[in-house]
Write an enzyme that holds these catalytic residues in place. Structure first.
Site, PDB file in Angstrom:
ATOM      1  N   HIS A  19       4.609  24.949 -34.942  1.00  0.00           N
ATOM      2  CA  HIS A  19       5.660  24.460 -34.041  1.00  0.00           C
ATOM      3  C   HIS A  19       6.279  25.567 -33.187  1.00  0.00           C
ATOM      4  O   HIS A  19       6.701  25.312 -32.051  1.00  0.00           O
ATOM      5  CB  HIS A  19       6.743  23.742 -34.851  1.00  0.00           C
ATOM      6  N   GLU A  62       6.962  16.219 -25.346  1.00  0.00           N
ATOM      7  CA  GLU A  62       6.109  17.014 -24.454  1.00  0.00           C
ATOM      8  C   GLU A  62       5.971  16.377 -23.082  1.00  0.00           C
ATOM      9  O   GLU A  62       5.053  16.683 -22.325  1.00  0.00           O
ATOM     10  CB  GLU A  62       4.720  17.191 -25.083  1.00  0.00           C
ATOM     11  N   ASN A  79       0.453  21.353 -32.046  1.00  0.00           N
ATOM     12  CA  ASN A  79       1.518  21.739 -32.983  1.00  0.00           C
ATOM     13  C   ASN A  79       0.981  21.872 -34.407  1.00  0.00           C
ATOM     14  O   ASN A  79       1.313  22.829 -35.127  1.00  0.00           O
ATOM     15  CB  ASN A  79       2.639  20.700 -32.961  1.00  0.00           C
ATOM     16  N   ASP A 104       2.560  14.534 -19.020  1.00  0.00           N
ATOM     17  CA  ASP A 104       2.557  14.618 -20.474  1.00  0.00           C
ATOM     18  C   ASP A 104       1.418  15.537 -20.927  1.00  0.00           C
ATOM     19  O   ASP A 104       0.286  15.434 -20.446  1.00  0.00           O
ATOM     20  CB  ASP A 104       2.371  13.230 -21.080  1.00  0.00           C
ATOM     21  N   ASP A 145       6.554  25.357 -29.259  1.00  0.00           N
ATOM     22  CA  ASP A 145       7.777  25.557 -28.464  1.00  0.00           C
ATOM     23  C   ASP A 145       7.544  26.554 -27.336  1.00  0.00           C
ATOM     24  O   ASP A 145       8.036  26.373 -26.206  1.00  0.00           O
ATOM     25  CB  ASP A 145       8.905  26.054 -29.360  1.00  0.00           C
TER      26      ASP A 145
END
Length: 395
Positions: A276, A307, A271, A263, A280
């Protein structure tokens, strides 16, 4: 050598009109006129990119070539008879489009070069009418064998009064798309044969093209069903499928299966701070790195959600699971992805929880839930205790 554009006599077109008007869009010509028929009532018109009216005649006798020319290029019919036919079938006249395009050569080698050039230009022949004996060069069968290496789909019709080969020998040499008819030949039969084979060539290529399109579409759908749309690694659904298979195999063979949960630390902050779209991009970068980290063909990386990523390591004991977990953690650090909002390091880090087991039961869903929940619990413990480390325990 010559090129001619030819039109079918009007007496031969009536059955063609009836059939084509019912089933296809047809473009053809009679003399200086041309016509385009529409598809059957209630259906849409279709433009066939595979239409092919190109014919090659290979014969060393000029009078034979002239005979072919008379067959495929008769004097056009004009006047009231044509207008009546067009009106009968509700066909609109447009600019001239030929029913046949006729080329001719006088030797086998010239035919080979002609076919090669036509294929290079993307305008292959549909039908070749080939003499067998054409001294002093190669004969028609030898030329046909060479042509078949260039264009495996062209229909080759041997037209000869004499042959040094039996029909069976010819068929064995060419394997497919070959016919043999004797000289002298009948014009109507030759014309009808050419028209039929051009239609078959068109349909075969249309079907082949459609098959490839459907095959590509099927592969795309399969990929979309098994892969995560953002990162390109496998998705959660396919992870469950693969993990069930590996746990069943491990139960049968009594080998160990390892599972890791990785993770990204503080990813919500990333973010919020970088946006965002940048988030990504980082997810894709991390996923690509994870996929490159597991080296064996059976090892498996999937996006578990958000994530979080899951790595399945078949036939792997505790030492192997710990080695891969630490390799992942260190590798992400070495990427040095700037992250000023992190409380752990000035760059991006990951936390990893992992487990391993030799399944004692073949209850796949139960064992899978136990393995995933153990790895997830260990990941949560790492996150609570400071992040950017690994923790591996048996299941």
């Amino acid at each position: 050598t010559g090129v001619q554009t030819c039109a079918l006599p009007i007496s031969n077109l009536r059955p063609v009109f009836k059939y084509m008007k019912k089933n296809y869009t047809l473009t053809s010509s009679v003399g200086e006129h041309s016509f385009v028929s529409t598809a059957s009532e209630g259906s849409s018109s279709v433009q066939n990119e595979w239409s092919n009216n190109r014919i090659l005649v290979v014969d060393d006798e000029q009078k034979i070539v002239s005979a072919y020319s008379d067959i495929f290029c008769p004097e056009a019919v004009r006047g009231d008879k044509l207008k009546s036919l067009l009106k009968e079938f509700n066909i609109q006249a447009e600019e001239s489009v030929s029913s046949f395009q006729l080329d001719s050569v006088a030797s086998g080698m010239a035919a080979v070069e002609k076919v090669k050039r036509a294929v290079e230009l993307g305008k292959p022949y549909a039908v070749i009418f080939m003499d067998v004996r054409m001294p002093p060069g190669i004969d028609g069968v030898e030329a046909a064998e060479m042509i078949r290496q260039i264009d495996e789909d062209v229909y080759i019709i041997f037209v000869s009064a004499y042959s040094d080969y039996s029909a069976y020998e010819m068929q064995c040499k060419l394997e497919k798309n070959m016919l043999l008819i004797p000289k002298p030949f009948e014009g109507d039969s030759i014309r009808q044969m050419a028209y039929t084979l051009c239609m078959i060539w068109e349909r075969e290529h249309s079907l082949s093209d459609e098959h490839q399109r459907l095959k590509s579409h099927s592969k795309l759908m399969e990929h979309q069903a098994t892969h995560d749309g953002l990162t390109g690694v496998y998705n959660r659904h396919y992870l469950n499928t693969v993990l069930e298979v590996e746990l069943s195999r491990a139960y049968r063979e009594q080998t160990s299966v390892g599972v890791l949960m990785a993770d990204i630390d503080w990813f919500k902050r990333y973010n919020d701070h970088y946006g965002h779209l940048e988030g990504d991009r980082i997810l894709r970068k991390i996923a690509k790195y994870l996929a490159s980290t597991v080296n064996r063909a059976a090892d498996f990386v999937a996006r578990f959600g958000g994530e979080e990523f899951c790595i399945v390591l078949p036939n792997t004991d505790r030492a192997g699971v710990e080695e891969v977990a630490e390799r992942i953690r260190l590798g992400i650090e070495e990427l040095k992805i700037e992250f000023t909002q992190s409380d752990t390091a000035p760059w991006m880090t990951v936390s990893v929880g992992g487990t391993y087991c030799i399944p004692e039961s073949n209850e796949k869903e139960k064992v899978m839930e136990q393995v995933l929940s153990t790895a997830d619990r260990l990941l949560y413990e790492v996150k609570k205790s400071g992040k950017n480390r690994c923790l591996v325990e048996s299941c």
